[in-house]
Design a protein around this motif. Structure first.
Motif, short mmCIF file in Angstrom:
data_model
loop_
_atom_site.label_atom_id
_atom_site.label_comp_id
_atom_site.label_asym_id
_atom_site.label_seq_id
_atom_site.Cartn_x
_atom_site.Cartn_y
_atom_site.Cartn_z
N UNK A 273 0.87 -1.26 -0.05
CA UNK A 273 -0.12 -0.07 0.01
C UNK A 273 0.75 1.22 -0.15
N UNK B 188 -11.81 -2.78 -10.62
CA UNK B 188 -12.87 -2.70 -9.41
C UNK B 188 -12.93 -4.02 -8.96
N UNK C 69 -10.11 -4.80 -6.81
CA UNK C 69 -9.98 -4.10 -5.59
C UNK C 69 -10.95 -4.27 -4.61
N UNK C 70 -12.39 -4.24 -5.31
CA UNK C 70 -13.37 -4.48 -4.52
C UNK C 70 -14.20 -5.62 -4.24
N UNK D 124 -12.30 -8.74 -2.13
CA UNK D 124 -12.67 -8.67 -0.83
C UNK D 124 -13.65 -9.41 -0.29
N UNK D 125 -14.89 -9.71 -1.07
CA UNK D 125 -16.01 -10.19 -0.66
C UNK D 125 -15.82 -11.85 -0.68
N UNK E 285 -6.30 -11.46 2.96
CA UNK E 285 -6.54 -11.16 1.71
C UNK E 285 -5.23 -11.23 0.80
N UNK E 286 -5.66 -11.23 -0.50
CA UNK E 286 -4.30 -11.16 -1.27
C UNK E 286 -3.70 -9.92 -1.58
N UNK E 287 -2.63 -9.70 -1.51
CA UNK E 287 -2.04 -8.35 -1.58
C UNK E 287 -2.62 -7.60 -2.77
N UNK F 286 -0.61 -7.55 -5.93
CA UNK F 286 -0.74 -8.71 -6.81
C UNK F 286 -2.19 -8.84 -7.33
N UNK G 130 -5.35 4.59 -10.39
CA UNK G 130 -5.55 5.66 -9.54
C UNK G 130 -6.98 5.62 -9.12
N UNK G 131 -8.05 5.25 -9.92
CA UNK G 131 -9.39 5.07 -9.57
C UNK G 131 -9.59 4.04 -8.19
N UNK G 132 -8.63 3.22 -8.08
CA UNK G 132 -9.33 2.26 -6.98
C UNK G 132 -7.96 2.65 -5.77
N UNK G 133 -7.82 3.86 -5.84
CA UNK G 133 -7.12 4.31 -4.58
C UNK G 133 -5.70 3.96 -4.73
N UNK H 262 -1.82 4.89 -5.54
CA UNK H 262 -1.11 6.25 -5.75
C UNK H 262 -0.32 6.07 -6.72
N UNK I 119 2.85 -10.18 2.38
CA UNK I 119 1.79 -8.95 2.19
C UNK I 119 0.50 -9.28 2.37
N UNK I 120 0.39 -10.73 2.79
CA UNK I 120 -1.03 -11.13 3.06
C UNK I 120 -1.42 -10.76 4.57
N UNK I 121 -2.19 -9.88 4.57
CA UNK I 121 -2.63 -9.19 5.98
C UNK I 121 -3.59 -9.72 6.59
N UNK J 273 -8.85 10.26 -1.00
CA UNK J 273 -7.38 10.29 -1.27
C UNK J 273 -7.09 11.68 -1.49
N UNK K 201 -6.52 5.37 2.12
CA UNK K 201 -7.07 6.14 1.09
C UNK K 201 -8.12 5.47 0.42
N UNK L 240 -11.71 5.87 -2.28
CA UNK L 240 -12.42 6.82 -3.14
C UNK L 240 -13.83 6.90 -3.24
N UNK M 71 -14.99 3.30 -3.70
CA UNK M 71 -14.39 1.96 -2.95
C UNK M 71 -14.74 2.09 -1.35
N UNK N 142 -17.36 -0.23 0.25
CA UNK N 142 -16.65 -1.58 0.30
C UNK N 142 -15.61 -1.92 1.33
#
Lengths: 432, 339
Positions: free
Chosen positions: A220, A278, A281-282, A285-286, A293-295, A298, A373-376, A378, B14-16, B40, B80, B82, B85, B88
């Motif tokens: 991150x 999306x 990134x989103x 997670x579900x 969670x996978x990095x 990655x 950048x749209x999935x936060x 940077x 990195x698996x948190x 952000x 951060x 958006x 996101x 979720x």
């Protein structure tokens, strides 16, 4: 004719007249101007209009760049220094350039690590790109991913060593069995690698990262142009082999393999990249249990790789289709099996044809990395649009920052394109 | 394909660990860090500075919660998010609290299954016009061209406002705030409308901010506040009462300047004593230390201090307290009592 002698006529020229200079209008700058800029009255008109437009652009931008302020603490200070004059506020670049390059969370004291990884990358890429270099350099190229991973993410050195060990183990098993059967070799190699990773994963203590030689940096915290470079390089180098496999799979006579390849390619090509991001990134997670969670890096790499692999597969399929059938038949008549025929005869020719297409996709992919950048995440664009423009000092500075991003991307993409043109010339063996 | 397996192995580190179901408060204590979702980047509310340190008004709430729970205002992992996101991230447990200028609405509270713990900023949609237009009220904007961001609630609010006042307008649709600034300055529209705090921060970036005025009418309600997941009321209480502690501290005159003296020993005012833990067992009831509120206030000051430092009139953004004044000063800030 016999009486035309030197002594019977007034003058006989015995040496050639030295060449006179061409007419002024047919030489040098004037000729070039006439031929290229003022050939006809229409061309002259266009030239004058073009010169005027160029003048307008330069008149607008040059003072802006020349008056640029490189030292100020905020946009307001820039305006004070300029006091009404036109000028850029490049001070934002001088103050924030580490953030633009490395992201805002990468530890300042560790900047040398990605920088070193960048220069090692140049060394590692050299033997791949310029095949006149000694082949032994490829050993370093093979080690580079592990070195770069360790440098950029830091933490315990055991992780990359374990990953490397898995590969080496898998490779030896593959070597041993591949003579009997390719499937046995590949399957056995993958199995051994997996065993090494799982067992090694148990052996590495969870606290190994805490007192490691290099400070561990989570994904991150990566950002800036570094993130674009990392995503671009990783995804291109992963998606070319995957694309080749998919292209061959699509041409396969085995219905299952063909079916999987076609569905994969058509599905991925039918979905916009931003949707895949999306999902990465989103939605993922579900799907995963909340404990693990996978990095994120990655996840994004997997999605972008899948995306560009589908496109590269289609480009390579075009290359395969362009080969005359005789090449396939020639390979068969030599008694080569499928793997040999592909490796020695078909792919070298098909890939050569596909170079412009592959490079086109590589450049596009590299620029598409800004979509993260749209999935936060940077990346350089995310840094500009988010943190930098949102700081009270620099809110309102657009041209300077976006111009900087343009320059970064242009240098890289132009380099890639020039390399591909060199490669095409170098590989041209036909007689066109 | 094999290479992606490689990266799988390489990112073992990195698996948190995510959130277990034991209760967010215990998780945060066990982790030693608060995962706080922020934007952000939004001027004055949350943005990292040149050193990568997050600062801003929403960030102040995160730091106060971290200080109250963990005793350390820097024990915050800022995530951060958006606009797309943020929910979720909260629902999946990636973050413990979302402090990202999010409007408290019915559907977000009920349908998305979140719990808004309070309001830290009362915003509302406003109008900005060039001074030379000579307009002093939004009611005089009949026939104006209006720059408006598409696909937002501001678009609907605008239509409602003009229709109910029997006026006509011509919308100039734009995509982002940055584009809006350029269009407005180029004169493509007479009026720019968005949230009042956004208008103020946009105006602050103009070369001559004084040439533009914000009209007094506010045409919508945008209560912005931190939120947590449904179903963990203990954690919701912690965040709610941390926010209330900041507001109450201002009301009672407790600031980061005098808090050391006031908390040294029980004073004359019983509510201050209860707030600062010199009397009563409020901290214990929340599952926190007795001086939790003291730590929260010391993290960045009370509500007024946070406001003045990040978005107040002394900053380039220059927002007046307005609705965000204490109820005793004619504003809407009204914390339930600490007893």
């Amino acid at each position: 004719m016999s009486d035309t002698h030197a002594h019977s006529v007034a003058f006989v020229r015995e040496t050639e007249i030295p060449a006179s200079p061409p007419p002024a209008a047919e030489t040098g700058v004037v000729k070039w101007l006439r031929a290229n800029l003022f050939a006809t009255w229409a061309n002259s008109l266009l030239t004058i209009v073009a010169i005027y437009v160029i003048y307008l652009i330069l008149a607008g931008t040059l003072p802006w760049i020349a008056n640029g302020i490189w030292n100020a603490g905020s946009l307001g200070e820039c305006r004070e220094i300029l006091s009404g004059k036109v000028g850029a506020c490049f001070a934002v670049l001088t103050e924030r350039w580490p953030q633009l390059i490395y992201g805002f969370k990468y530890p300042t004291s560790e900047y040398w690590r990605p920088t070193l990884a960048f220069f090692l990358m140049l060394v590692a890429l050299a033997p791949v790109l310029f095949f006149d270099l000694p082949r032994k350099l490829l050993i370093f190229t093979a080690l580079f991913p592990f070195i770069a991973y360790w440098l950029i993410w830091g933490g315990t050195i055991l992780t990359p060593i374990l990953a490397l060990a898995g590969f080496v183990g898998g490779f030896f098993v593959y070597q041993k069995f591949v003579k009997d059967s390719f499937a046995l070799g590949a399957g056995g190699g993958a199995l051994v690698a997996l065993i090494i990773w799982v067992v090694g994963g148990w052996l590495i203590p969870d606290t190994a990262n805490e007192n490691a030689m290099l400070l561990a940096v989570p994904s991150r915290d990566l950002g800036g142009f570094m993130l674009n470079m990392m995503l671009g390089l990783t995804c291109v180098s992963l998606s070319i082999p995957l694309g080749i496999v998919l292209a061959l799979g699509r041409q396969s006579h085995m219905p299952l393999i063909k079916g999987i390849s076609v569905v994969f390619i058509e599905f991925i090509r039918g979905v916009p990249l931003i949707t895949l991001l999306f999902v990465a990134s989103v939605m993922l997670a579900y799907f995963f249990p909340p404990e693990s969670t996978v990095d994120l890096f990655l996840r994004v790499v997997i999605m972008i790789t899948m995306f560009s692999a589908a496109y590269i597969a289609e480009v390579i399929r075009g290359g395969l289709a362009a080969l005359p059938k005789g090449q396939y038949e020639a390979a068969d008549s030599l008694g080569l099996d499928y793997a040999q025929a592909m490796r020695l005869i078909i792919l070298p020719q098909a890939l050569k044809i596909s170079i412009p297409g592959i490079v086109n996709i590589a450049v596009g992919l590299f620029k598409d990395t800004t979509l993260v950048s749209v999935i936060s995440m940077f990346d350089i664009l995310g840094m500009i649009r988010g943190p930098i423009l949102a700081s009270t000092e620099w809110n309102g500075v657009y041209w300077e920052l976006l111009g900087f991003a343009c320059v970064c991307f242009f240098i890289t993409c132009y380099g890639i394109s020039q390399y591909s043109q060199w490669l095409e010339r170098r590989l041209a063996t036909d007689h066109r | 394909m094999k290479k992606s397996v490689l990266f799988g192995a390489m990112t073992v580190a990195g698996v948190a660990a995510g959130v277990a179901s034991a209760g967010t408060l215990d998780d945060v204590k066990a982790r030693g860090k608060l995962n706080c979702g922020v934007t952000t980047g939004l001027v004055g509310f949350a943005a990292p500075d040149a050193n990568g340190e997050w600062e801003g008004f929403d960030v102040g709430v995160c730091r106060a919660v971290a200080a109250a729970v963990l005793g350390d205002a820097t024990a915050v992992e800022f995530v951060p998010t958006t606009g797309k996101t943020r929910f979720t991230a909260l629902a999946s447990g990636e973050i413990d609290v979302l402090a990202r200028n999010t409007t408290w609405t019915f559907s977000r509270d009920v349908d998305l299954k979140f719990e808004f713990v309070g309001v830290n900023y009362y915003d509302g949609q406003g109008f900005m016009v060039p001074k030379e237009l000579g307009v002093s009220s939004a009611k005089e904007l009949d026939g104006a061209t209006v720059c408006i961001q598409t696909g937002t609630t501001t678009e609907l609010n605008l239509a409602d406002f003009f229709r109910s006042n029997n006026m006509s307008y011509e919308p100039v649709p734009i995509e982002t705030n940055a584009e809006a600034q350029q269009q407005y300055l180029a004169g493509a529209c007479d009026v720019y409308t968005t949230d009042a705090s956004g208008l103020a921060s946009t105006r602050a970036t103009f070369e001559t901010p004084a040439d533009h005025v914000l009209l007094p009418e506010i045409v919508s309600k945008e209560p912005l506040g931190p939120l947590v997941r449904h179903g963990d009321s203990e954690w919701g209480d912690v965040v709610r009462w941390t926010l209330n502690a900041l507001i109450t501290a201002e009301e009672l005159g407790v600031s980061s300047a005098n808090i050391a003296d006031m908390s040294a020993a029980a004073g004359d005012n019983p509510e201050i004593n209860r707030l600062l833990g010199t009397e009563g067992t409020l901290g214990e009831m929340l599952g926190l230390e007795a001086d939790w509120a003291k730590k929260a206030i010391m993290a960045g000051g009370n509500y007024a201090e946070l406001f003045e430092k990040n978005i107040g009139e002394t900053t380039p953004i220059g927002l007046a307290r307005g609705l965000n004044a204490q109820w005793t000063d004619g504003g809407l800030l009204y914390s339930p009592p600490f007893r």
